[in-house]
Design an enzyme around this catalytic site. Structure first.
Site, mmCIF file in Angstrom:
data_model
loop_
_atom_site.group_PDB
_atom_site.id
_atom_site.type_symbol
_atom_site.label_atom_id
_atom_site.label_comp_id
_atom_site.label_asym_id
_atom_site.label_seq_id
_atom_site.Cartn_x
_atom_site.Cartn_y
_atom_site.Cartn_z
ATOM 1 N N GLY A 10 42.963 36.423 26.939
ATOM 2 C CA GLY A 10 43.020 37.808 26.505
ATOM 3 C C GLY A 10 44.446 38.315 26.495
ATOM 4 O O GLY A 10 45.361 37.673 27.017
ATOM 5 N N TYR A 109 40.991 44.387 37.527
ATOM 6 C CA TYR A 109 41.347 45.478 36.618
ATOM 7 C C TYR A 109 40.108 46.257 36.191
ATOM 8 O O TYR A 109 39.080 45.677 35.848
ATOM 9 C CB TYR A 109 42.059 44.934 35.381
ATOM 10 C CG TYR A 109 43.385 44.296 35.700
ATOM 11 C CD1 TYR A 109 44.493 45.078 36.002
ATOM 12 C CD2 TYR A 109 43.523 42.907 35.726
ATOM 13 C CE1 TYR A 109 45.715 44.492 36.314
ATOM 14 C CE2 TYR A 109 44.737 42.318 36.024
ATOM 15 C CZ TYR A 109 45.831 43.114 36.327
ATOM 16 O OH TYR A 109 47.034 42.530 36.639
ATOM 17 N N TYR A 135 29.793 50.328 28.896
ATOM 18 C CA TYR A 135 31.048 49.685 29.295
ATOM 19 C C TYR A 135 31.590 50.312 30.577
ATOM 20 O O TYR A 135 31.899 49.608 31.548
ATOM 21 C CB TYR A 135 32.075 49.796 28.172
ATOM 22 C CG TYR A 135 33.453 49.328 28.587
ATOM 23 C CD1 TYR A 135 33.688 47.995 28.914
ATOM 24 C CD2 TYR A 135 34.521 50.226 28.658
ATOM 25 C CE1 TYR A 135 34.957 47.565 29.302
ATOM 26 C CE2 TYR A 135 35.786 49.805 29.040
ATOM 27 C CZ TYR A 135 35.994 48.480 29.369
ATOM 28 O OH TYR A 135 37.242 48.062 29.760
ATOM 29 N N LYS A 139 31.876 48.598 34.359
ATOM 30 C CA LYS A 139 33.160 48.481 35.054
ATOM 31 C C LYS A 139 33.131 49.213 36.398
ATOM 32 O O LYS A 139 33.737 48.748 37.379
ATOM 33 C CB LYS A 139 34.289 49.018 34.177
ATOM 34 C CG LYS A 139 34.572 48.195 32.927
ATOM 35 C CD LYS A 139 35.053 46.783 33.256
ATOM 36 C CE LYS A 139 36.473 46.754 33.754
ATOM 37 N NZ LYS A 139 36.969 45.371 33.978
#
Length: 300
Positions: A10, A109, A135, A139
């Site tokens: 990534g 992260y 999302y 997270k």
């Protein structure tokens, strides 16, 4: 001994790998699909396969894990919440637990999307999260999973990550799209009703290692000082490449029919990380200047 970086293919993972190697660290990276072009050990690994990850930690005598792997397709997460939870929620907790057992640092992260965006200011680390899409929820689940099993973990929340890849130095993502579209003479519709504090991957990687060296734990925000809309961001990119500003068109989020909601204003307060390290986070102008070489391909 090695630093183990997940998600090495990534944008952020590739820059973290490069930064670690530039600072003299040995690195082993994992990737999900396409192998990055680094001259270091690389392994194709599903981040949810904790058993395989543990095998690699043993094989390389790893003494640091930096988790850059994530399912970041916001609309994809909305359609695949189980996958989002497995990758963004459960797997980070499993990795954090392994690192806690081994007494090695674990860095994870997270995102500004853990907040709902209903503020006119900047979110501090202690503000109450309230994600409005899968999302962000996945997270936030990951944050809780990490913190529950590893109180010494370092969690860094980022906002709109962008930059140039660590292995190829190619510009990717939003700035590449804006720059290439402007260079082609085509119009660029950009939102004026969404505001964030973009995180340049290079600054994130450097700040990560500075925090690691400082031996801190907890949650920090790492982002630009500058609160900007995508339209503001695009105008700055246009200035950098000497493009035609009349090609930038105003748009609003409602113009796009997307499965997942986005926060209206998800700006991150960076006072804590600045105080910890004794230096300022960059402005957007600083960050774009750091990418001058990457933008040169699109300059007129």
């Amino acid at each position: 001994m090695y630093a183990f970086v997940t998600g090495a293919n990534g944008l952020l993972g590739s820059v973290v790998v490069r930064t670690l190697r530039e600072q003299g660290h040995a690195v082993v990276g994992s990737y999900h699909s396409e192998e990055p072009t680094f001259d270091c050990p690389l392994h194709q690994v599903d981040i949810t396969d904790t058993e395989r990850v543990v095998e690699l930690l043993d094989e390389y005598d790893v003494d640091l894990v930096i988790n850059c792997a994530a399912y970041t397709d916001v609309d994809g997460c909305e359609s695949n919440p189980e996958v989002a939870t497995a990758v963004n929620g459960t797997a980070p907790g499993d990795l954090a637990a392994v690192c806690d057992d081994r007494e090695i640092p674990f860095i994870h992260y997270s995102t500004d999307y853990v907040f709902d965006g209903e503020t006119d200011g900047f979110y501090e680390e202690g503000d109450e999260p309230a994600p409005i899409q899968e999302y962000g929820r996945s997270k936030l689940t990951g944050e809780h999973a990490v913190r529950d099993v590893n109180p010494d973990a370092l969690i860094l929340r980022l906002s709109f990550v962008y930059g140039a890849r660590g292995d190829t130095s190619d510009l990717v993502g939003f700035p590449q799209w804006v720059a290439s579209t402007l260079a082609a003479g085509d119009t660029v519709p950009l939102f004026t009703d969404q505001t964030m504090t973009p995180s340049r991957a290079g600054n994130v990687a450097t700040t990560t290692l500075e925090l690691l060296d400082a031996g801190v734990s907890g949650t920090f925000h790492v982002a630009s000082q500058s609160a900007v809309t995508p339209s503001d961001f695009g105008e700055k990119i246009c200035e950098v490449i000497g493009g035609d500003a009349t090609l930038i068109e105003s748009s609003v989020m409602a113009d796009l029919d997307r499965p997942a909601a986005r926060p209206r204003r998800s700006c991150l307060d960076v006072s804590n990380v600045e105080g910890e390290l004794g230096c300022s986070q960059p402005t957007l102008e600083d960050d774009l200047a750091a990418l001058e070489a990457a933008f040169s391909d699109y300059s007129s």
